[in-house]
Design a protein around this motif. Sequence first.
Motif: not given
Length: 375
Positions: A251-264, A315-316, A320-328, A349-352
Amino acid sequence: LVSGENRVPFRLAANADLRPDMWRASLEGKVRGIAVRSETPARLIPASASADGHYELLPTRFSFDRGEVRLSGRFGPSIELKTRIDTLNLAILNRFNPALGVTGKATGSVDFRLPSAAAMPVADADITVDGFARSTALTVSEPVNVHFAGRIRARQAEGRAVIRQGGEVVGRIHTELAPQIGANGDWVQAVREAPLGGGSRYTGSAGTGCSLAGLADQELDGALGIAADFSGQLVQPRLDGVLRARDLTYDNLAYGTRLSGLIARGRFSGDKLILEQLEAQAGPGSVSAEGTISLASEQGFPMSIDMVLDNARLARSEELGARATGNLTLTKLAGKRALLSGTLNLPETRYKLRNQAVLEIPELDGVRFVNGDED
């Protein structure tokens, strides 16, 4: 009485008695809002009254809001300092950096002696931190007990740390150095460039490791396992080992990012962490990545990581809110700034934007109205 600010605000009151053979002083006040007081007067023998030209601080006890520290030492051609820590609450650190959110009580000793500016110091440390934890706006990490013991000698330095949680050992770290001071007499450089040996083992909560790392506004929860052996130098370590993690939640509290079920899954090889697999759910979509991260601090931690996003919510938050598809691709060359490049499709994409100047309404002082006329 002295008050002011030198990086941190302070307000101190002191009484002193200065004589040719002894200086005495009592201190009381606040530094960054932390109460500090000398429970026993600080007694300092000036260099002019010393047989070998040293200033000597006799044992002095300082109390804080939470805990005590006792100091004594000698300062001059050589330096000698003895420190004793009694149940010092680490929450004091939050006054200087609120984002840390750490708690725990430290007890132990640190002895340091530097015979000369060109000599290797002699040091011993034995510190125990009970109930170490880190809290954020949402959660509090599981408390752990950490014990560290280390020493420095002319041609050897070593340190050992044990991490316990719920009475069980979840982590161990052991490091050894063999410093050799060069002609320039720089012992700090000798330690940084000394041959390195040792290793670390950790099997437990990823949140504990995140707490120990002090990552502000970020949380990691789940099972994490690390086993690595050290070689090389502090400035350019070489490792051999593995990293495994499963069912993590980031969880990134600043941007509301959450990655779950993460395998590394990764492995340490030389001065690099090779990330072989990283997969996680990101809202309705997913994120995957692989690449390498160098552990060479002198080169600024070069890295190359390829990421694939499939309708991933990045982000949520309120701003800021955003969904994305692509390669980085995240690339960082030695001594250069990091570069993030790629192609993304942003279906949502949503921003204030906030204009603080619009929200501030100036007020005029000293304006009166007399008989309907402005005065």
